[in-house]
Scaffold this motif. Structure first.
Motif, mmCIF file in Angstrom:
data_model
loop_
_atom_site.group_PDB
_atom_site.id
_atom_site.type_symbol
_atom_site.label_atom_id
_atom_site.label_comp_id
_atom_site.label_asym_id
_atom_site.label_seq_id
_atom_site.Cartn_x
_atom_site.Cartn_y
_atom_site.Cartn_z
ATOM 1 N N ASP A 103 0.816 -1.221 0.000
ATOM 2 C CA ASP A 103 0.000 0.000 0.000
ATOM 3 C C ASP A 103 0.847 1.268 0.000
ATOM 4 N N MET A 104 2.122 1.129 0.352
ATOM 5 C CA MET A 104 2.986 2.303 0.416
ATOM 6 C C MET A 104 3.390 2.741 -0.998
ATOM 7 N N PRO A 105 3.149 3.979 -1.367
ATOM 8 C CA PRO A 105 3.524 4.438 -2.706
ATOM 9 C C PRO A 105 5.032 4.627 -2.834
ATOM 10 N N LEU A 106 5.494 4.657 -4.068
ATOM 11 C CA LEU A 106 6.906 4.885 -4.339
ATOM 12 C C LEU A 106 7.242 6.371 -4.242
ATOM 13 N N LEU A 107 8.490 6.654 -3.947
ATOM 14 C CA LEU A 107 8.940 8.042 -3.922
ATOM 15 C C LEU A 107 9.000 8.596 -5.341
ATOM 16 N N GLN A 108 8.811 9.885 -5.458
ATOM 17 C CA GLN A 108 9.037 10.501 -6.758
ATOM 18 C C GLN A 108 10.532 10.493 -7.079
ATOM 19 N N THR A 109 10.834 10.640 -8.348
ATOM 20 C CA THR A 109 12.216 10.440 -8.792
ATOM 21 C C THR A 109 13.199 11.401 -8.118
ATOM 22 N N THR A 110 12.772 12.612 -7.839
ATOM 23 C CA THR A 110 13.692 13.586 -7.235
ATOM 24 C C THR A 110 14.034 13.251 -5.790
ATOM 25 N N ASP A 111 13.217 12.440 -5.120
ATOM 26 C CA ASP A 111 13.460 12.106 -3.722
ATOM 27 C C ASP A 111 14.240 10.806 -3.548
ATOM 28 N N ARG A 112 14.498 10.091 -4.619
ATOM 29 C CA ARG A 112 15.165 8.805 -4.491
ATOM 30 C C ARG A 112 16.660 8.987 -4.269
ATOM 31 N N ALA A 113 17.243 8.015 -3.540
ATOM 32 C CA ALA A 113 18.643 8.145 -3.115
ATOM 33 C C ALA A 113 19.589 8.191 -4.316
ATOM 34 N N HIS A 114 19.297 7.425 -5.370
ATOM 35 C CA HIS A 114 20.186 7.400 -6.535
ATOM 36 C C HIS A 114 20.274 8.774 -7.195
ATOM 37 N N ASN A 115 19.115 9.389 -7.422
ATOM 38 C CA ASN A 115 19.111 10.707 -8.068
ATOM 39 C C ASN A 115 19.716 11.782 -7.158
ATOM 40 N N GLN A 116 19.446 11.676 -5.870
ATOM 41 C CA GLN A 116 20.040 12.630 -4.942
ATOM 42 C C GLN A 116 21.563 12.495 -4.909
ATOM 43 N N TYR A 117 22.061 11.267 -4.962
ATOM 44 C CA TYR A 117 23.515 11.054 -4.960
ATOM 45 C C TYR A 117 24.143 11.583 -6.246
ATOM 46 N N LEU A 118 23.490 11.377 -7.379
ATOM 47 C CA LEU A 118 24.023 11.894 -8.645
ATOM 48 C C LEU A 118 24.074 13.425 -8.632
ATOM 49 N N MET A 119 23.029 14.060 -8.074
ATOM 50 C CA MET A 119 23.034 15.513 -7.992
ATOM 51 C C MET A 119 24.151 16.002 -7.069
ATOM 52 N N PHE A 120 24.337 15.331 -5.939
ATOM 53 C CA PHE A 120 25.415 15.698 -5.011
ATOM 54 C C PHE A 120 26.780 15.519 -5.661
ATOM 55 N N LEU A 121 26.963 14.412 -6.406
ATOM 56 C CA LEU A 121 28.233 14.150 -7.067
ATOM 57 C C LEU A 121 28.516 15.186 -8.154
ATOM 58 N N GLU A 122 27.462 15.579 -8.868
ATOM 59 C CA GLU A 122 27.635 16.589 -9.916
ATOM 60 C C GLU A 122 28.057 17.931 -9.327
ATOM 61 N N LYS A 123 27.414 18.340 -8.238
ATOM 62 C CA LYS A 123 27.794 19.598 -7.588
ATOM 63 C C LYS A 123 29.215 19.523 -7.028
ATOM 64 N N LEU A 124 29.566 18.376 -6.465
ATOM 65 C CA LEU A 124 30.897 18.223 -5.880
ATOM 66 C C LEU A 124 31.971 18.287 -6.957
#
Length: 704
Positions: free
Chosen positions: A265-286
């Motif tokens: 019953d638990m819905p999935l997170l939207q793409t911007t909240d997922r750990a993979h996308n967050q890590y890619l954004m952090f890596l890009e900024k770094l």
């Protein structure tokens, strides 16, 4: 015929229409002045036409659609709910006012309201009630184009009514109940217009063509896409009103009310909240910060640059919460002045009540948005820090592994990343506390004058007295984390080598070692909590000291106290209590977050495996592995090689056995092939295909 029409107009309007000679000005006044009979007749005629058209649409479309009565009415968004409820209530008030006008005909005041008054009021009420019902019907029952078209017509009609009422108010210099209702009808119509613009297709997501209840069978791929869309959280598709009112949670809460929630019953997170996308954004900024400057970028400022928009938005809501909360003492003082007859205008009490209601609504709304957005931001930070730690652990060099054990890495994920994830929630407390204290002191100075200086002095003394305690807290927190690392390292090693402990009966010895480590950890934990308790006691007692100092100063300096400034002072001191009492928690969270940032930054800056020590080639696989005069050292020290002068050639299809005594370097040689041991001299060449196979199967290799 003319006499009949004139007689009918006399009976309906009570007098002749446009009896003066200036026809143009007369026509303008009669049509656009809400107090005239012609305006009422025009409004009634337009309203009856709209009601008739809407009734025909409902009568014709709904039976032909073949839908059930249960699925006819549905409120799918807060905007639709607001439009339906507001217009429905407004229409009921219109009907009640029209019936009261109609009832006055049978009383002694029969001449108070002419027929055109109650007729236009009832027609406006019927049109609003019917429009409210029509907009609560699912869009597919009425047609995709009817809803926006009808909303435009309603706005035009409401604009005519509103403008007519404004002209009447200006001409008569008086405000009536009907005039207020006419003005309110325009915002109601605009709500319908906003909802109509959004409803260009029905709520099930397919275009309404012909009979909207029928749609073609979906293919298997379409079904999978639809299932994946429905599994994503409603927050991903929620609009502005839905996010502000948390309307997107209704489906999940309704489901939880009907049955216990399960994992499916638990819905999935939207793409911007997922750990993979967050890590890619952090890596890009770094990486972008590293390319612009040779120095190592700060992890903290990289996180800020990744989420600066969310930080600013949540900071705005935090500031709005502080400002609306600070209006309480000012409104209380104004209420007291009104109650003692010191009001500035006639309806000041009503204005103050409405202002207090709006301020409390804004305070609740801003506080909920502040908490939700910072908690969401904290989860995002925690998720990509955990992913960054996991990725870094896979690339650590041997020297870095000696400094960062598995127990420490576990602490980085479970403790430090968690505390940094909690930090965004408390971040805005660091400056909103100061803002709230400054506003409270300003209000206090306005109420009691120079006595507010004593309150400021008590707060300053409290903060200064807490400074050395905060430094000790930071020191003890660092020692506590080091003790936790040592204990977790010992426990993890004991669990991994449990067979050896059982074989040699070393359980008692290792138990004493772990208990000793727990005693050291307990010592630093108790020291940290004792200083925190002292800190909390100091700040929780400060509101009482501030109150006592304020009123004592008023007594000594003969400052007059009346109901107005006494109640304002008490309310302001109550306003001071919350920020002062949260200062210990803010200090503790800041210390823990600073320690966590320092530890994780050191880990992420640790040296990695050098991938350039081996030469890769693709052409030819006759010799998948070639080592020529190689030396390897775990310590990266050429003077202390672990393996010296290694020459190895492995042919394709050849079986190779590495034999030797315990500690002779068999595992080191395999690790050197994988590139996990630093090479001090020589060359290593390997085929990419063979290396891929070796990395996939190396866990299954046995050394003889």
């Amino acid at each position: 015929m003319g006499s009949l029409t004139g007689s009918w107009m006399m009976n309906l309007c009570g007098g002749p229409v446009c009896s003066n000679q200036d026809a143009l000005s007369c026509a303008f006044k009669e049509v656009f002045d809400s107090s005239t009979c012609t305006n009422h007749l025009a409004a009634t005629g337009i309203g009856l036409l709209l009601v008739l058209a809407l009734a025909l649409q409902l009568v014709i479309k709904i039976p032909n659609s073949g839908g059930s009565a249960q699925g006819l009415v549905a409120v799918g968004s807060p905007l639709q709910l607001a439009a339906v409820v507001f217009s429905g209530c407004l229409g009921l008030v219109y009907l009640g006012l029209g019936l009261s006008m109609l009832g006055s005909i049978f009383s002694q005041d029969a001449a108070a309201y002419l027929p055109h008054w109650w007729l236009v009021t009832l027609s406006q009420g019927f049109s609003l009630v019917l429009s409210s019902f029509a907009f609560s019907v699912r869009p597919r029952f009425l047609g995709a184009s009817f809803v926006p078209l009808w909303s435009i017509l309603v706005v035009v009609y409401a604009a005519f009514i509103c403008c007519s009422s404004v002209v009447g108010i200006v001409a008569d210099k008086a405000i009536t109940i009907k005039a207020c209702l006419d003005v309110l009808s325009l915002p109601a119509a605009f709500l319908f217009l906003l909802y109509g613009v959004r409803c260009t297709h029905d709520e099930d997501g397919y275009q309404a063509t012909g009979n909207a209840l029928y749609k073609p069978l979906n293919t298997e791929a379409d079904g999978q896409i639809a299932d994946s869309d429905t599994q994503v959280t409603s927050f991903a598709k929620a609009g502005f009103f839905s996010k502000m009112s948390f309307w997107w949670l209704n489906h999940l809460m309704k489901l939880g009310y009907e049955k216990p929630l399960e994992d499916k019953d638990m819905p999935l997170l939207q793409t911007t909240d997922r750990a993979h996308n967050q890590y890619l954004m952090f890596l890009e900024k770094l990486n972008s910060k590293q390319s612009h400057s040779h120095a190592t970028p700060s992890i903290l400022w990289t996180i800020v640059s990744c989420h600066k928009r969310e930080i600013i938005v949540s900071g705005f809501f935090a500031l709005l919460k502080v400002l609306t909360l600070s209006t309480g003492p000012l409104l209380l003082k104004a209420f007291i002045n009104v109650s003692v007859g010191k009001g500035t205008f006639k309806y000041e009490g009503f204005v103050l009540a409405a202002t207090m209601f709006v301020c409390k609504c804004c305070e609740s709304l801003s506080q909920r948005q502040w908490f939700f957005r910072t908690r969401r931001l904290g989860l995002q930070v925690r998720s990509f820090l955990s992913a960054a730690i996991y990725k870094k652990q896979q690339k650590l060099s041997n020297s870095a592994k000696m400094k960062h054990s598995s127990g420490q890495i576990m602490n980085y994920v479970t403790v430090d990343a968690y505390r940094i994830g909690e930090f965004p929630y408390w971040f805005h407390q660091t400056w909103t506390t100061s803002v709230q204290l400054c506003i409270a002191l300003a209000i206090l100075y306005n109420a009691v004058g120079a006595a507010a200086v004593s309150s400021l002095a008590v707060i300053i003394i409290t903060v200064i007295g807490n400074a050395p305690v905060a430094k000790l807290q930071h020191k003890f927190q660092s020692k506590l984390m080091e003790a936790q690392d040592v204990r977790l390292k010992a426990m993890s090693e004991s669990l991994v080598h449990m067979k050896i402990l059982k074989l040699y009966s070393w359980e008692g010895h290792f138990k004493k070692v772990i208990e000793g480590l727990r005693e050291v950890e307990y010592k630093w934990l108790s020291a940290f909590l004792l200083r925190r308790a002292y800190n909390s006691f100091l700040f929780w007692s400060s509101p009482v000291l501030v109150s006592a100092a304020t009123f004592l100063t008023c007594y000594l300096f003969k400052i007059p106290l009346d109901a107005s400034n006494v109640f304002t002072t008490v309310a302001t001191l109550r306003l001071v209590q919350d920020p002062v009492r949260t200062i210990p928690d803010v200090i503790a969270v800041l210390i823990q977050a600073k320690v966590g940032f320092t530890r994780i930054s050191k880990f992420l800056d640790a040296p990695e495996l050098n991938g350039q020590l081996r030469k890769k080639y693709r052409v030819g696989i006759d010799y998948p592995i070639v080592m020529n005069s190689c030396s390897f050292s775990w310590d990266e020290n050429p003077s202390k090689p672990t393996l010296n002068n290694i020459n190895l050639v492995v042919k394709a299809g050849e079986k190779v056995a590495i034999c030797g005594e315990v500690g002779s370097g068999k595992s080191t040689l395999l690790a050197a092939v994988l590139g996990e041991v630093p090479k001090t001299e020589g060359t290593v060449c390997f085929s990419i295909i063979f290396f891929f196979f070796l990395t996939r199967k190396s866990n299954g290799c046995q050394n003889c």
